[in-house]
Design a protein around this motif. Structure first.
Motif, PDB file in Angstrom:
ATOM      1  N   THR A   6      76.334 -12.957  27.615  1.00  0.00           N
ATOM      2  CA  THR A   6      76.336 -11.497  27.621  1.00  0.00           C
ATOM      3  C   THR A   6      75.674 -10.993  26.342  1.00  0.00           C
ATOM      4  OG1 THR A   6      78.430 -11.100  26.465  1.00  0.00           O
ATOM      5  CG2 THR A   6      78.548 -11.599  28.840  1.00  0.00           C
ATOM      6  N   GLY A   7      74.989  -9.846  26.436  1.00  0.00           N
ATOM      7  CA  GLY A   7      74.281  -9.328  25.273  1.00  0.00           C
ATOM      8  C   GLY A   7      73.044 -10.121  24.931  1.00  0.00           C
ATOM      9  N   ILE A   8      72.390 -10.668  25.937  1.00  0.00           N
ATOM     10  CA  ILE A   8      71.258 -11.559  25.675  1.00  0.00           C
ATOM     11  C   ILE A   8      70.027 -10.822  25.145  1.00  0.00           C
ATOM     12  CG2 ILE A   8      70.135 -11.511  27.951  1.00  0.00           C
ATOM     13  CD1 ILE A   8      70.108 -14.697  27.637  1.00  0.00           C
ATOM     14  N   LEU A   9      69.978  -9.502  25.309  1.00  0.00           N
ATOM     15  CA  LEU A   9      68.863  -8.737  24.753  1.00  0.00           C
ATOM     16  C   LEU A   9      69.093  -8.326  23.302  1.00  0.00           C
ATOM     17  CD1 LEU A   9      67.982  -6.312  27.700  1.00  0.00           C
ATOM     18  CD2 LEU A   9      66.826  -8.434  27.066  1.00  0.00           C
ATOM     19  N   GLY A  10      70.256  -8.704  22.758  1.00  0.00           N
ATOM     20  CA  GLY A  10      70.599  -8.287  21.411  1.00  0.00           C
ATOM     21  C   GLY A  10      70.052  -9.209  20.332  1.00  0.00           C
ATOM     22  N   TYR A  11      70.468  -8.952  19.113  1.00  0.00           N
ATOM     23  CA  TYR A  11      69.965  -9.635  17.921  1.00  0.00           C
ATOM     24  C   TYR A  11      70.197 -11.139  17.980  1.00  0.00           C
ATOM     25  CZ  TYR A  11      69.629 -10.735  12.901  1.00  0.00           C
ATOM     26  OH  TYR A  11      69.300 -11.281  11.688  1.00  0.00           O
ATOM     27  N   ILE A  12      71.411 -11.559  18.309  1.00  0.00           N
ATOM     28  CA  ILE A  12      71.710 -12.986  18.422  1.00  0.00           C
ATOM     29  C   ILE A  12      71.232 -13.529  19.757  1.00  0.00           C
ATOM     30  CG2 ILE A  12      73.557 -14.711  18.492  1.00  0.00           C
ATOM     31  CD1 ILE A  12      75.206 -12.855  16.679  1.00  0.00           C
ATOM     32  N   GLY A  13      71.469 -12.781  20.825  1.00  0.00           N
ATOM     33  CA  GLY A  13      71.132 -13.256  22.159  1.00  0.00           C
ATOM     34  C   GLY A  13      69.665 -13.588  22.340  1.00  0.00           C
ATOM     35  N   ALA A  14      68.782 -12.836  21.661  1.00  0.00           N
ATOM     36  CA  ALA A  14      67.346 -13.086  21.786  1.00  0.00           C
ATOM     37  C   ALA A  14      66.969 -14.481  21.288  1.00  0.00           C
ATOM     38  CB  ALA A  14      66.566 -12.022  21.010  1.00  0.00           C
ATOM     39  N   HIS A  15      67.737 -15.011  20.340  1.00  0.00           N
ATOM     40  CA  HIS A  15      67.541 -16.392  19.878  1.00  0.00           C
ATOM     41  C   HIS A  15      68.314 -17.390  20.732  1.00  0.00           C
ATOM     42  CE1 HIS A  15      65.299 -16.012  16.082  1.00  0.00           C
ATOM     43  NE2 HIS A  15      65.992 -14.915  15.831  1.00  0.00           N
ATOM     44  N   LEU A  16      69.525 -16.993  21.129  1.00  0.00           N
ATOM     45  CA  LEU A  16      70.433 -17.950  21.750  1.00  0.00           C
ATOM     46  C   LEU A  16      69.962 -18.419  23.117  1.00  0.00           C
ATOM     47  CD1 LEU A  16      73.101 -19.495  21.574  1.00  0.00           C
ATOM     48  CD2 LEU A  16      74.208 -17.501  22.639  1.00  0.00           C
ATOM     49  N   GLY A  17      69.479 -17.506  23.958  1.00  0.00           N
ATOM     50  CA  GLY A  17      69.046 -17.896  25.294  1.00  0.00           C
ATOM     51  C   GLY A  17      67.996 -19.000  25.277  1.00  0.00           C
ATOM     52  N   PRO A  18      66.876 -18.795  24.576  1.00  0.00           N
ATOM     53  CA  PRO A  18      65.865 -19.857  24.509  1.00  0.00           C
ATOM     54  C   PRO A  18      66.375 -21.148  23.873  1.00  0.00           C
ATOM     55  CG  PRO A  18      64.912 -17.755  23.890  1.00  0.00           C
ATOM     56  CD  PRO A  18      66.389 -17.527  23.986  1.00  0.00           C
ATOM     57  N   LEU A  19      67.229 -21.046  22.847  1.00  0.00           N
ATOM     58  CA  LEU A  19      67.760 -22.244  22.204  1.00  0.00           C
ATOM     59  C   LEU A  19      68.581 -23.077  23.188  1.00  0.00           C
ATOM     60  CD1 LEU A  19      68.441 -24.006  19.686  1.00  0.00           C
ATOM     61  CD2 LEU A  19      70.434 -22.530  19.378  1.00  0.00           C
ATOM     62  N   LEU A  20      69.471 -22.428  23.935  1.00  0.00           N
ATOM     63  CA  LEU A  20      70.306 -23.161  24.881  1.00  0.00           C
ATOM     64  C   LEU A  20      69.477 -23.763  26.003  1.00  0.00           C
ATOM     65  CD1 LEU A  20      73.464 -20.867  25.142  1.00  0.00           C
ATOM     66  CD2 LEU A  20      73.190 -22.980  23.831  1.00  0.00           C
ATOM     67  N   LEU A  72      78.686 -11.976  23.675  1.00  0.00           N
ATOM     68  CA  LEU A  72      78.127 -11.297  22.511  1.00  0.00           C
ATOM     69  C   LEU A  72      78.123  -9.778  22.682  1.00  0.00           C
ATOM     70  CD1 LEU A  72      74.871 -13.461  22.123  1.00  0.00           C
ATOM     71  CD2 LEU A  72      77.030 -13.795  20.891  1.00  0.00           C
ATOM     72  N   ALA A  73      78.286  -9.294  23.916  1.00  0.00           N
ATOM     73  CA  ALA A  73      77.972  -7.903  24.263  1.00  0.00           C
ATOM     74  C   ALA A  73      79.112  -6.951  23.903  1.00  0.00           C
ATOM     75  CB  ALA A  73      77.655  -7.801  25.750  1.00  0.00           C
ATOM     76  N   GLU A  74      79.082  -6.452  22.690  1.00  0.00           N
ATOM     77  CA  GLU A  74      80.004  -5.416  22.245  1.00  0.00           C
ATOM     78  C   GLU A  74      79.236  -4.418  21.373  1.00  0.00           C
ATOM     79  OE1 GLU A  74      84.261  -7.794  21.994  1.00  0.00           O
ATOM     80  OE2 GLU A  74      83.166  -7.418  20.138  1.00  0.00           O
ATOM     81  N   LEU A  75      79.866  -3.278  21.058  1.00  0.00           N
ATOM     82  CA  LEU A  75      79.311  -2.396  20.034  1.00  0.00           C
ATOM     83  C   LEU A  75      79.374  -3.167  18.724  1.00  0.00           C
ATOM     84  CD1 LEU A  75      80.953   0.995  21.080  1.00  0.00           C
ATOM     85  CD2 LEU A  75      78.709   0.080  21.719  1.00  0.00           C
ATOM     86  N   SER A  76      78.239  -3.269  18.030  1.00  0.00           N
ATOM     87  CA  SER A  76      78.020  -4.450  17.204  1.00  0.00           C
ATOM     88  C   SER A  76      78.189  -4.333  15.699  1.00  0.00           C
ATOM     89  CB  SER A  76      76.606  -4.982  17.489  1.00  0.00           C
ATOM     90  OG  SER A  76      75.661  -3.963  17.262  1.00  0.00           O
ATOM     91  N   ASN A  77      78.760  -3.270  15.169  1.00  0.00           N
ATOM     92  CA  ASN A  77      79.079  -3.303  13.744  1.00  0.00           C
ATOM     93  C   ASN A  77      80.073  -2.199  13.394  1.00  0.00           C
ATOM     94  OD1 ASN A  77      77.458  -1.015  13.730  1.00  0.00           O
ATOM     95  ND2 ASN A  77      75.936  -1.810  12.319  1.00  0.00           N
ATOM     96  N   ASP A  78      80.506  -2.182  12.127  1.00  0.00           N
ATOM     97  CA  ASP A  78      81.545  -1.245  11.705  1.00  0.00           C
ATOM     98  C   ASP A  78      81.134   0.218  11.836  1.00  0.00           C
ATOM     99  OD1 ASP A  78      83.748  -3.066  10.674  1.00  0.00           O
ATOM    100  OD2 ASP A  78      82.045  -3.814   9.531  1.00  0.00           O
ATOM    101  N   PRO A  79      79.946   0.648  11.348  1.00  0.00           N
ATOM    102  CA  PRO A  79      79.578   2.063  11.492  1.00  0.00           C
ATOM    103  C   PRO A  79      79.492   2.512  12.949  1.00  0.00           C
ATOM    104  CG  PRO A  79      78.199   1.006   9.841  1.00  0.00           C
ATOM    105  CD  PRO A  79      78.959  -0.085  10.527  1.00  0.00           C
TER     106      PRO A  79
END
Length: 356
Positions: A6-20, A72-79
């Motif tokens: 989940t959240g594959i278009l996000g900051y981490i997901g963009a790396h994680l999908g291809p890596l896996l 990974l798919a959540e609102l992604s930081n404190d602010p």
């Protein structure tokens, strides 16, 4: 292993999908597309298939046939979490526990949850480990604690969750973020030749490269169940606990001609040092390959390659709270952050190389 990210278009997901995928897993991504309208730099590889859906709308039918889910798919930081705490709890707490429950019902045996070292909140020079009591200072951090507790209670012989408390991430990504401390300071150094601190730089922050986070997720998925079942791991390196002013100095050293200015002590009292001994004991192959210094140099080369401008650095899509505000103010999201009309053609390939 067939894995839903989940959240594959996000900051981490963009790396994680291809890596896996490169490690032999079959990957399907799920993303609602809040950050799908812009793309920075070259993609990291062939990107997986995408389910265009909000995690709050997922059903057990969507989850059948998967061996694992990386969430990974959540609102992604404190602010961003403070923009609307009610919606933050709806998505990040209630929605995440609901997703885990549906995974268990659908027979998904592994669930890897991206938590955060921000759960430690305050601590000054005291080193926190996984047994330290959480002290969340924001809605975002409190939701991480609540999800860990809620999903822990779901664990059984057929459902095995693992909770990865990531240090503050840094490094380039096709779905770039400039609201992360090292990335932000590097962007300022490149575009203004100044590292302008809004604080006195005394708070502690543990840092971890986005690719090292992805390594930790991959190793968790591939580890023997007994090593990771219902465990919490801090993700980072003991040598990567930095004061913010030290991060600024490392950035300034990587960007020639850059000067640093400091502010005063601010209202943000988050400061924590973290121990990362446990993850190395349970996942012996895990080693952080990056430091803040090498990460700053990588960002400088990345900015040079894409010819980063001040306008691009400030563009709304690279700062999560700016992007969500834009989508709400333009009527694309409703008061609960559901799409009023889902974007057309939201797929993993073919996104714009630069914002328009």
């Amino acid at each position: 292993m067939r894995v839903l990210v989940t959240g594959i278009l996000g900051y981490i997901g963009a790396h994680l999908g291809p890596l896996l995928e490169a490690r032999g897993h079959q990957i399907i991504g799920l993303d609602t597309g809040f950050y799908a309208d812009t793309h920075l730099g070259p993609p990291t590889g062939i990107l997986p298939c995408l389910i265009s859906k909000d995690t709050r709308e997922v059903t057990a039918v969507d989850l059948r046939g998967f061996d694992a889910c990386v969430h990974l798919a959540e609102l992604s930081n404190d602010p961003l979490g403070e923009l609307s705490p009610r919606i933050t709890y709806d998505i990040n707490h209630t929605g995440s526990v609901r997703l885990a429950r549906l995974c268990r019902e659908a027979g998904v045996s592994r669930f890897v949850y991206a938590s955060s070292c921000s759960v430690y909140g305050t601590g000054s020079d005291q080193t926190k480990d996984e047994q330290s009591p959480p002290d969340p200072q924001t809605a975002y951090a409190e939701c991480k604690v609540l999800v860990e507790r809620g999903v822990t209670a779901l664990a059984d012989d057929d459902f095995s969750p693992t909770f990865l408390r990531n240090a503050t991430a840094y490094g380039p990504s096709p779905s770039m973020r400039f609201d992360l401390v090292l990335n932000n300071l590097a962007g300022l150094a490149w575009t203004t030749r100044r590292v302008a601190m809004t604080s006195d730089g005394t708070p502690w922050r543990p840092l971890v490269h986005v690719q090292d986070i992805c390594q930790a997720i991959a190793l968790t998925l591939e580890a023997p169940r007994a090593s990771v079942h219902n465990e919490v791991f801090n993700v980072g390196d003991n040598e990567a606990n930095y004061r913010v002013r030290d991060i600024a100095e490392l950035v300034a050293g990587a960007f020639e001609g850059c000067r640093i200015t400091f502010g005063t002590a601010g209202a943000d009292n988050r400061s924590y040092r973290v121990s990362f001994d446990k993850i190395r004991a349970h996942l012996p192959e895990f080693r952080c390959r990056w430091t803040a210094g090498t990460g700053a140099e990588e960002l400088r080369a990345f900015f040079e390659g894409i010819r980063l401008t001040g306008e691009l650095f400030e563009f709304r899509a690279f700062t999560r709270i700016k992007q969500i505000r834009h989508l709400v103010q333009t009527g694309q999201l409703d008061e609960r952050f559901f799409w009023t009309q889902r974007p057309v053609g939201m797929e993993l390939t073919g996104r714009a190389a630069n914002p328009s």
